[in-house]
Design an enzyme around this catalytic site. Sequence first.
Site, mmCIF file in Angstrom:
data_model
loop_
_atom_site.group_PDB
_atom_site.id
_atom_site.type_symbol
_atom_site.label_atom_id
_atom_site.label_comp_id
_atom_site.label_asym_id
_atom_site.label_seq_id
_atom_site.Cartn_x
_atom_site.Cartn_y
_atom_site.Cartn_z
ATOM 1 C CD GLU A 106 -3.033 -0.754 2.256
ATOM 2 O OE1 GLU A 106 -4.106 -1.331 2.150
ATOM 3 O OE2 GLU A 106 -2.750 -0.042 3.226
ATOM 4 C CB CYS A 159 9.166 -5.071 7.886
ATOM 5 S SG CYS A 159 10.694 -4.377 8.570
ATOM 6 C CB CYS A 182 5.555 -1.986 13.449
ATOM 7 S SG CYS A 182 5.441 -1.869 11.659
ATOM 8 C CB CYS A 217 3.197 5.233 9.869
ATOM 9 S SG CYS A 217 3.732 6.591 8.882
HETATM 10 N N1 SAH Z 1 10.984 0.693 8.498
HETATM 11 C C1 SAH Z 1 11.169 2.076 8.536
HETATM 12 C C2 SAH Z 1 10.152 2.847 7.722
HETATM 13 C C3 SAH Z 1 8.736 2.375 7.748
HETATM 14 S S1 SAH Z 1 7.883 2.542 9.290
HETATM 15 C C4 SAH Z 1 11.230 2.579 9.961
HETATM 16 O O1 SAH Z 1 10.933 1.821 10.877
HETATM 17 O O2 SAH Z 1 11.612 3.727 10.153
HETATM 18 C C5 SAH Z 1 7.586 4.298 9.349
HETATM 19 C C6 SAH Z 1 7.380 4.843 10.768
HETATM 20 O O3 SAH Z 1 6.120 4.404 11.301
HETATM 21 C C7 SAH Z 1 8.444 4.382 11.749
HETATM 22 O O4 SAH Z 1 8.893 5.447 12.541
HETATM 23 C C8 SAH Z 1 7.667 3.380 12.584
HETATM 24 O O5 SAH Z 1 8.240 3.184 13.825
HETATM 25 C C9 SAH Z 1 6.299 4.001 12.635
HETATM 26 N N2 SAH Z 1 5.221 3.084 13.002
HETATM 27 C C10 SAH Z 1 5.128 1.771 12.785
HETATM 28 N N3 SAH Z 1 3.976 1.282 13.271
HETATM 29 C C11 SAH Z 1 3.312 2.323 13.802
HETATM 30 C C12 SAH Z 1 2.042 2.465 14.450
HETATM 31 N N4 SAH Z 1 1.228 1.453 14.617
HETATM 32 N N5 SAH Z 1 1.689 3.699 14.850
HETATM 33 C C13 SAH Z 1 2.496 4.765 14.653
HETATM 34 N N6 SAH Z 1 3.686 4.688 14.053
HETATM 35 C C14 SAH Z 1 4.106 3.481 13.637
HETATM 36 FE FE1 SF4 Z 2 9.877 -2.742 9.972
HETATM 37 FE FE2 SF4 Z 2 7.732 -1.703 11.132
HETATM 38 FE FE3 SF4 Z 2 10.057 -1.754 12.435
HETATM 39 FE FE4 SF4 Z 2 9.745 -0.079 10.338
HETATM 40 S S1 SF4 Z 2 8.629 -0.012 12.280
HETATM 41 S S2 SF4 Z 2 11.502 -1.447 10.770
HETATM 42 S S3 SF4 Z 2 8.394 -1.347 9.027
HETATM 43 S S4 SF4 Z 2 8.870 -3.539 11.784
#
Ligand code: SAH
Ligand code: SF4
Length: 356
Positions: free
Chosen positions: A87, A112, A119, A336
């Site tokens: 997505e 991931c 996440c 996110c």
């Molecule tokens: N893997 C990379 C980029 C994708 S995640 C990373 O971790 O930076 C993008 C952002 O969304 C990251 O800061 C992650 O910690 C945050 N994120 C993941 N799950 C989330 C959630 N349920 N609520 C808010 N932010 C979240």
């Molecule tokens: Fe992977 Fe989610 Fe952690 Fe980003 S926040 S590194 S997408 S597991």
Amino acid sequence: MGRDLAALRSWAADRNLPPFRAAQVHHGLYRRLATSPGELTDLPRALREQLDLEVRLSDLRVVHEVSDSSGQTTKALFALQDGALVESVLMAYGGRDIRRRHTVCLSSQVGCALACTFCATGRQGWARDLTVGEMVEQILYFARLLRTRGEQVTNIVYMGMGEPFLNYDAVLESVRLLTDPDAFGLGARHITISTSGVVPAIQRFARENLQVGLAVSLHAPDDALRSTLVPLNRRYPLAEVLDACEEYIARTHRRVSFEYTMLEGVNDGVEQAEGLARLLRGMLCHINLIPWNRVDDMPYHPSSPLVISDFRDRLVEYGLAATIRDTRGSGISAACGQLRTSTIRDRKGARPLPVV
Ligand code: SAH
Ligand code: SF4
């Protein structure tokens, strides 16, 4: 086949076509946003037919698109050639302002491997990396959508599904296509890559001599807490992550953006705000506090808005630049960390995953 200029040139050379034909196809794809060779009307019909047979211009098929009630956020679910789903989200900022921005948040992997405990993507596990084309096309899709309204993609963030720095080469290649003035042509400063802290990749990125922005997911001010949220921290602890960030700052003269997802009673206390202030004081950076988007069956709760604003105020008192990210998209599961999961759940009418 690849659709960068070099690949198109070798395709043209193999068929004894002049090199300018490759440039025409390239231009049609990235500047005119064509979806099929039939739209490349400056090419002779025979060549269009040949292209149609031999060159796939699109790797993505949109299977679901939904906008929030204000129309400011649109989420698209794409099926890839192998059936995998990813997505991306388009977010508009700035109302009717002349500086109205359109930011696309794109995915870099299917799932991931890093399993951050809060996440949704991390819970799915890793299935595969996205190709350069699959990443660029997420952007082209929204660029076409915006064009129908006379608007453009102005910003790109690699903050969707996946860890971009574990798909480093393809991500950087996609950045090159997106910034190449002969291809998509967006300014490097309008692109940000978010990483959970893959230190060797941050160092490599710092040395690329690019003006692309760096966001690092911090979520905690100390190793003990961070390791419980971001397992990768056990491999690359905070001190190493911050050293790599300093190198990025020294080389690019750009500030790093630190993401900090606010989890009630876990990382949102006074102690953590003070720890964060001590950790980051004097660094050229900005802290982005992210209200946690709920994920079913996870042992967390989002911090309350009041706690988040107190946390921000405390950081600001200590001299740090800190802002709160809006919760845009959460109503359509487009925030996110929520991508794809909800769609799979809705389709199956069952609880989410794990899906691999
Ligand atoms: N893997 C990379 C980029 C994708 S995640 C990373 O971790 O930076 C993008 C952002 O969304 C990251 O800061 C992650 O910690 C945050 N994120 C993941 N799950 C989330 C959630 N349920 N609520 C808010 N932010 C979240
Ligand atoms: Fe992977 Fe989610 Fe952690 Fe980003 S926040 S590194 S997408 S597991």
